[in-house]
Design an enzyme around this catalytic site. Structure first.
Site, short mmCIF file in Angstrom:
data_model
loop_
_atom_site.label_atom_id
_atom_site.label_comp_id
_atom_site.label_asym_id
_atom_site.label_seq_id
_atom_site.Cartn_x
_atom_site.Cartn_y
_atom_site.Cartn_z
N GLU A 1 52.88 43.01 45.86
CA GLU A 1 54.17 43.49 45.34
C GLU A 1 54.77 44.43 46.38
O GLU A 1 54.07 45.31 46.89
CB GLU A 1 53.96 44.29 44.05
CG GLU A 1 53.66 43.46 42.83
CD GLU A 1 53.47 44.32 41.59
OE1 GLU A 1 54.32 44.27 40.69
OE2 GLU A 1 52.47 45.06 41.51
N HIS B 1 51.81 46.88 47.36
CA HIS B 1 50.74 46.85 46.36
C HIS B 1 49.93 45.55 46.44
O HIS B 1 50.39 44.49 46.00
CB HIS B 1 51.35 47.05 44.96
CG HIS B 1 50.31 47.15 43.90
ND1 HIS B 1 50.47 46.64 42.63
CD2 HIS B 1 49.06 47.69 43.92
CE1 HIS B 1 49.37 46.86 41.93
NE2 HIS B 1 48.50 47.49 42.69
N SER C 1 49.22 51.91 42.53
CA SER C 1 49.36 50.84 41.54
C SER C 1 50.32 51.24 40.43
O SER C 1 50.54 50.45 39.53
CB SER C 1 47.99 50.47 40.98
OG SER C 1 47.16 51.57 40.88
N ASN D 1 50.88 45.51 36.95
CA ASN D 1 50.15 46.45 36.11
C ASN D 1 50.90 46.83 34.84
O ASN D 1 50.28 47.22 33.85
CB ASN D 1 49.77 47.69 36.92
CG ASN D 1 48.65 47.38 37.89
OD1 ASN D 1 47.88 46.45 37.66
ND2 ASN D 1 48.57 48.12 38.97
N1 CAA Z 1 36.13 39.01 50.01
C1 CAA Z 1 36.13 37.75 50.48
N2 CAA Z 1 35.93 36.68 49.71
C2 CAA Z 1 35.68 36.88 48.40
C3 CAA Z 1 35.66 38.18 47.83
C4 CAA Z 1 35.89 39.26 48.70
N3 CAA Z 1 35.90 40.54 48.26
N4 CAA Z 1 35.43 38.06 46.50
C5 CAA Z 1 35.30 36.75 46.23
N5 CAA Z 1 35.45 36.04 47.38
C6 CAA Z 1 35.46 34.60 47.54
C7 CAA Z 1 34.09 33.99 47.33
O1 CAA Z 1 33.33 33.99 48.52
C8 CAA Z 1 34.47 32.56 46.93
O2 CAA Z 1 34.86 31.83 48.08
P1 CAA Z 1 34.70 30.25 48.20
O3 CAA Z 1 35.54 29.65 47.12
O4 CAA Z 1 35.20 29.96 49.56
O5 CAA Z 1 33.23 29.99 48.03
C9 CAA Z 1 35.73 32.77 46.09
O6 CAA Z 1 36.26 34.03 46.50
C10 CAA Z 1 35.45 32.83 44.60
O7 CAA Z 1 34.48 33.82 44.35
P2 CAA Z 1 33.18 33.63 43.46
O8 CAA Z 1 32.73 32.20 43.52
O9 CAA Z 1 32.19 34.68 43.84
O10 CAA Z 1 33.59 34.03 42.01
P3 CAA Z 1 34.77 33.57 41.09
O11 CAA Z 1 35.12 32.15 41.24
O12 CAA Z 1 34.39 34.11 39.78
O13 CAA Z 1 36.03 34.42 41.64
C11 CAA Z 1 37.39 36.31 41.59
C12 CAA Z 1 35.99 35.78 41.81
C13 CAA Z 1 38.31 35.75 42.68
C14 CAA Z 1 37.32 37.81 41.72
C15 CAA Z 1 37.91 35.84 40.18
O14 CAA Z 1 36.98 36.22 39.21
C16 CAA Z 1 39.25 36.43 39.81
O15 CAA Z 1 40.29 35.95 40.24
N6 CAA Z 1 39.23 37.51 38.98
C17 CAA Z 1 40.45 38.20 38.56
C18 CAA Z 1 40.90 39.13 39.63
C19 CAA Z 1 42.15 39.86 39.27
O16 CAA Z 1 42.76 39.69 38.22
N7 CAA Z 1 42.58 40.73 40.18
C20 CAA Z 1 43.73 41.56 39.98
C21 CAA Z 1 43.30 42.87 39.45
S1 CAA Z 1 44.67 43.91 39.19
C22 CAA Z 1 44.92 44.64 40.65
O17 CAA Z 1 44.23 44.47 41.60
C23 CAA Z 1 46.06 45.54 40.68
C24 CAA Z 1 45.77 46.98 40.40
O18 CAA Z 1 46.48 47.81 40.96
C25 CAA Z 1 44.77 47.41 39.41
#
Ligand code: CAA
Length: 291
Positions: free
Chosen positions: A152, A140, A119, A190
């Site tokens: 990415e 990424h 990352s 990031n």
């Molecule tokens: N696998 C499969 N499906 C998943 C899942 C997983 N691990 N996590 C969530 N889902 C699915 C759920 O089943 C749900 O599906 P449906 O719409 O079909 O029912 C959908 O995703 C939404 O999930 P939830 O209803 O449980 O919860 P939510 O609406 O709060 O969404 C989230 C969860 C998608 C994680 C949302 O909170 C989100 O987008 N959060 C921000 C995530 C983010 O910013 N990620 C980037 C981080 S930075 C990075 O990754 C880079 C790095 O190098 C650090």
């Protein structure tokens, strides 16, 4: 070159998500980690997440079962002899990653490609330490991998056009959208996201707001799906700290200094969701702020 078999190194939150998406997109996957327990725990997570997708009618039961059937356990990197593309997802520690690439290159076919899901670390530097810098690329993924659309792609200075194109096609087959980033510390997502999270931790550290107030403010005030402290716990506080350190050292600018409170949480071993405690305590029914 056409990619058919993908070897994923690391079965943690990124590795199991990548194996999940690769298998669901029709690739044969070998999943490796340092112990059988870790691989099995990664497979259990994949099973759970695929079942979640079945429940919400995103995939069928047959698709889930076929995907699971495409993932093989590889207890040793010796089993990577027929792999076309390696995706390394080990901890953000350059020495560990270099050792892994060193070990796997001894086994791989000469034409096999190397990808790192780092990352923040330099793709050029990681590539230069291998026997095939032209065939090395940054891939990424974002967490949670099955849900987040972006990948990415980062070329190192030596990455060949053939490597870029083969990986671009492979990632597109997974249904992901690509943003190309240059090889500078923490790339695009990031570089922007982590200073925001670090600033949220300073906001807590300086008493401007409570954990709940900061997260609520950014969720309702900026329409973020998660508050920054909740997101930090989700990413892992050790990973957040490593990325801030890479930005701080790589860009030599004090604006990237990691917040001392982030350092303290990591020193305590409170790394977020994966250890059940970070800015929130996840051991009860509902997450409770830890300060
Ligand atoms: N696998 C499969 N499906 C998943 C899942 C997983 N691990 N996590 C969530 N889902 C699915 C759920 O089943 C749900 O599906 P449906 O719409 O079909 O029912 C959908 O995703 C939404 O999930 P939830 O209803 O449980 O919860 P939510 O609406 O709060 O969404 C989230 C969860 C998608 C994680 C949302 O909170 C989100 O987008 N959060 C921000 C995530 C983010 O910013 N990620 C980037 C981080 S930075 C990075 O990754 C880079 C790095 O190098 C650090």
């Amino acid at each position: 070159m056409e990619i058919k078999k993908i070897g994923v190194i690391g079965a943690g939150q990124m590795g199991n998500g990548i194996a999940h998406v690769c298998a669901l997109s029709g690739y044969d996957v070998k999943l490796n980690d340092v112990s059988l327990e870790r691989i099995e725990s990664g497979l259990a997570t994949i099973n759970g997440n695929l079942s979640r997708q079945v429940k919400s009618n995103r995939i069928s039961e047959a698709e889930r079962d076929t995907a699971l059937g495409r993932i093989q356990i590889a207890q040793s990197l010796e089993e990577f002899e027929d792999i076309d593309l390696v995706v390394e997802t080990a901890a953000e520690d350059e020495a560990i990653k270099r050792q892994i690439f060193d070990d796997v290159c001894k086994v791989l076919r000469p034409e096999a490609l190397l990808g790192s899901n780092t990352s923040s670390l330099s793709i050029t530097r990681l590539a230069a330490a291998t026997d095939r810098p032209e065939q090395f690329i940054g891939i990424h993924f974002m967490n949670p991998v099955p849900v987040m659309e972006l990948v990415e792609l980062i070329r190192g200075i030596a990455t060949s056009e053939e490597t870029f194109e083969a990986v671009q096609t492979c990632v597109a087959t997974m249904g992901k959208s690509i943003a190309v980033a240059e090889d500078f510390p923490a790339f695009i997502v990031n570089r922007i996201l982590l200073p925001m999270i670090n600033e949220a931790i300073y906001t807590l550290y300086e008493g401007v707001g409570s954990v709940k107030a900061i997260d609520k403010a950014m969720k309702l005030g900026a329409n973020h799906p998660m508050g920054p402290l909740e997101l930090a716990d989700f990413i892992g506080l050790d990973t957040c700290l490593s990325i801030m350190q890479v930005l701080y050292e790589g860009l030599a600018d004090s604006k990237y200094r990691p917040c001392p409170l982030l350092v303290k949480y990591v020193e305590a071993g409170w790394l977020g969701r994966k250890t059940q405690r970070g800015f929130y305590d996840y051991r009860g029914e509902e997450p409770v702020p830890t300060r």
